[in-house]
Scaffold this active site. Structure first.
Site, PDB file in Angstrom:
ATOM      1  N   ASP A  28       0.846  -1.205   0.000  1.00 39.28           N
ATOM      2  CA  ASP A  28       0.000   0.000   0.000  1.00 39.28           C
ATOM      3  C   ASP A  28       0.871   1.241   0.000  1.00 39.28           C
ATOM      4  O   ASP A  28       2.013   1.205   0.452  1.00 39.28           O
ATOM      5  CB  ASP A  28      -0.818   0.128   1.291  1.00 39.28           C
ATOM      6  CG  ASP A  28      -1.587  -1.113   1.633  1.00 39.28           C
ATOM      7  OD1 ASP A  28      -1.881  -1.887   0.730  1.00 39.28           O
ATOM      8  OD2 ASP A  28      -1.877  -1.263   2.837  1.00 39.28           O
TER       9      ASP A  28
HETATM   10  N1  URA Z   1      -1.019  -5.992   4.029  1.00 41.04           N
HETATM   11  C1  URA Z   1      -1.488  -4.724   4.028  1.00 41.04           C
HETATM   12  O1  URA Z   1      -2.457  -4.417   4.692  1.00 41.04           O
HETATM   13  N2  URA Z   1      -0.840  -3.824   3.271  1.00 41.04           N
HETATM   14  C2  URA Z   1       0.242  -4.105   2.545  1.00 41.04           C
HETATM   15  O2  URA Z   1       0.796  -3.225   1.879  1.00 41.04           O
HETATM   16  C3  URA Z   1       0.716  -5.424   2.555  1.00 41.04           C
HETATM   17  C4  URA Z   1       0.060  -6.351   3.306  1.00 41.04           C
END
Ligand code: URA
Length: 238
Positions: free
Chosen positions: A111
């Protein structure tokens, strides 16, 4: 063993695939004598060459197709090719690498507000293999939580029965390690959308910061946020 000529590539195709120029721009580079093949100035765009025979501005060429990059993704950058979404992780790579064809893509995504270990490659087969839902590579995340743990989260995550909002199958068992009541590491073997944040949401908590520290056997080592390095063949197969 002597190499077969059939593995050779046209000079213009090789240089354009590595982002040095478009296939039409190569004529200018030839005129400027910037390309050397086996020590001799190149004159023809269709000469068949091996990658390692060519120098550009007296430097060996960038790595050939099949590169795998390990990056320490900083917060705020986006794993997407869509410029409209904000600053992209690819903007940390050299300009020329950003023009490669096949293009470099992230292996899975982190993310925008998750940092840490991110792999990128121009190898479509590797990308497909490592992002397939059947590929269960372990990934460890460090998370800071908004609220103290209640105590049952480790058992719930390990049970293989946790359902995430909007999903039809339960999460595979995941391993929670408690550092203190708001700091944990979580090892998961899947790559569902926002998985770690949604797992904590499912047990009534909220992740305030998230960092991926491992992917399979790979770790960040001393790589600073925003830095990257190329992986060697042994690291990729491990
Ligand atoms: N889980 C999440 O919530 N975000 C990420 O970027 C990777 C795994």
């Amino acid at each position: 063993m002597k190499k077969s000529n059939s593995n050779k590539t046209r000079l213009d195709k090789l240089l354009s695939s590595l982002g040095y120029c478009s296939r039409s721009e190569i004529k200018t580079l030839l005129r400027e004598k910037r390309i050397i093949i086996n020590g001799v100035v190149a004159t023809k765009n269709d000469t068949k060459v091996f990658h390692e025979e060519v120098k550009f501005d007296n430097e060996p060429l960038d790595p050939p197709l099949g590169m795998v990059i390990l990056m320490n993704k900083p917060l705020g950058l986006i794993c997407s090719h869509d410029e409209g979404e904000g600053k992209l992780v690819y903007s940390l790579l050299p300009q020329r690498w950003q023009r490669r064809d096949p293009k470099i893509s992230t292996i899975g995504r982190l993310d925008k507000e998750t940092g840490g270990l991110l792999l990128l490659t121009d190898d479509g087969q590797l990308l497909h293999r490592l992002t397939s839902p059947r590929h269960h590579v372990a990934k460890i995340y460090e998370a800071t939580l908004e609220r103290p743990l209640k105590g049952d989260e480790g058992a719930i995550f390990a049970s293989g029965t946790l359902m995430l909002n909007g999903e039809k199958t339960a999460c595979l068992p995941a391993k929670l390690t408690i550092v203190d009541d708001t700091h944990v590491t979580l090892e998961i073997t899947e790559g569902r959308y926002h998985q770690v944040r949604r797992m904590f949401a499912a047990v009534g908590n909220h992740v305030v910061s998230l960092h991926r520290c491992t992917f399979g056997n790979l770790t960040l080592g001393d790589l600073e946020a925003g830095a990257y390095r190329l992986l060697c063949a042994e690291e990729i197969s491990s």
